[in-house]
Design an enzyme around this catalytic site. Structure first.
Site: not given
Ligand SMILES: NC(=O)C1=CN([C@@H]2O[C@H](COP(=O)(O)OP(=O)(O)OC[C@H]3O[C@@H](n4cnc5c(N)ncnc54)[C@H](OP(=O)(O)O)[C@@H]3O)[C@@H](O)[C@H]2O)C=CC1
Ligand SMILES: Nc1nc(=O)c2c([nH]1)NC[C@@H]1CN(c3ccc(C(=O)N[C@@H](CCC(=O)O)C(=O)O)cc3)C=[N+]21
Ligand SMILES: [Mg+2]
Length: 294
Positions: A54, A98, A121
């Site tokens: 990423k 995360q 997300d």
């Protein structure tokens, strides 16, 4: 017969190039540089695979990457304070925390604290609810990537029988919603489902997001089916390194499926590319600009 291999590396690279073009344009025309903040608490190995690719890809697309690593024993209050700070930061357009979070932290409260406009997300109830309602929303990256990979094989998914193995908020559930938006007929299976092989046998499109290495066998598949393997399990090798394995027995499936994604080199590549797409979209929306061309 051997299945077509769906090359996530190539498809993701094309998508990232389109994102980079649009990032260059909004920078030139509007002096806007999209920024993505990733928050990593503790050291979950699956999350570290993600963070690695990423960072470089965000920067390669011309966007700013912010990384916040917190110890596994960080307090809920400190984590919420960081999210609040990122919500206020005008250089940050996307926030990704995360998952999974270490035990003791309240995942739901953390996700609810993210500004829905920065929720790249697609996990905030505002976005998840909008997606479920068929409205425009920031949608989770992995399911978005799965749809793009499927459409590289089938121009239209209308009327196709799809099965989604797994019902997590991050992958299975939002994937079901995106498939419904494509007018597929969707079966959702999970750990309490019975007769999984029979359910899979009926599917033209198989999405495996369970996290059990090679659980889906070749003889479960309908001949010619399109198989999208989302699972990633790290298997230790003799030399001390690890290799990544999907939820589908790849070698077996190659002889039965019509098309299949490899692990690595499939869905994972698309997840990162779609994260860049969502960050660009969030930045344009926050700045009040028209939707980008990607
Ligand atoms: N390639 C990528 O970009 C990404 C890959 N992943 C990978 O995808 C996999 C799934 O991730 P995630 O959704 O977060 O995982 P979760 O653990 O959150 O969810 C797993 C799902 O699989 C179901 N399940 C578990 N065992 C079985 C079984 N034996 N038969 C049928 N269903 C079962 C569970 O059912 P129940 O609900 O009943 O518990 C649950 O719904 C993991 O390997 C993860 O590493 C994840 C995100 C991105
Ligand atoms: N809030 C949150 N959102 C996520 O989307 C999220 C998460 N948490 N936690 C962890 C999982 C896992 N995940 C991956 C994404 C890309 C690769 C990826 O790039 N995979 C490469 C492998 C790279 C290598 O070889 O190391 C590939 O499959 O080709 C892997 C894993 C996102 N996740
Ligand atoms: Mg997971």
């Amino acid at each position: 017969m051997t299945a077509e291999i769906i090359d996530g590396k190539v498809i993701a690279a094309e998508l990232r190039a389109r994102v980079a073009d649009e990032v260059a344009r909004v920078k030139r025309e509007h002096n806007l540089v999209p920024g993505l903040a990733v928050v990593l608490v503790g050291n979950d190995p699956a999350s570290e695979v993600y963070v690695r690719s990423k960072r470089t890809q965000t920067q390669a697309a011309g966007m700013t990457s912010f990384e916040h690593k917190l110890p596994a024993d960080v307090s809920q209050a400190d984590l919420l304070a960081l999210v609040a700070k990122l919500n206020r930061d005008p250089a940050v357009h996307g926030i990704l925390v995360q998952l999974p979070l270490p035990k003791g932290l309240n995942t739901e409260a953390v996700i609810n604290a993210i500004d829905p406009a920065k929720d790249v997300d697609g996990l905030h109830p505002n976005n998840a609810g909008r997606l479920a309602g068929g409205f425009e929303a920031l949608s989770p990256c992995t399911p978005l990537g799965c749809i793009i990979l499927t459409k590289s094989v089938h121009a239209s998914l209308e009327g196709m029988n799809a099965i989604v193995l797994g019902r997590s908020n991050l992958v299975g559930r939002p994937l079901v919603q995106l498939l419904l938006n494509e007018n597929a007929t969707v079966t959702i299976a999970h750990s309490r489902s019975r007769d999984l092989p029979d359910l899979v046998k009926r599917a033209d499109l198989v999405y495996a997001a369970v996290g059990k290495a090679e659980m889906v066998r070749g003889d479960w598949l309908k001949p010619g089916a399109t198989v999208i393997d989302i699972g990633i399990t790290r298997i230790p090798k003799e030399d001390g390194k690890t290799r990544l394995v999907g939820d589908v027995a790849y070698q077996e499936a190659l002889g039965v499926a019509g098309a299949i994604t490899p692990v690595p080199g499939g869905v994972g590549q698309m997840t990162v590319a779609c994260l860049l797409v969502n960050t660009l979209r969030a930045a344009c929306a926050i700045a009040g600009l028209p939707k980008p061309a990607v």
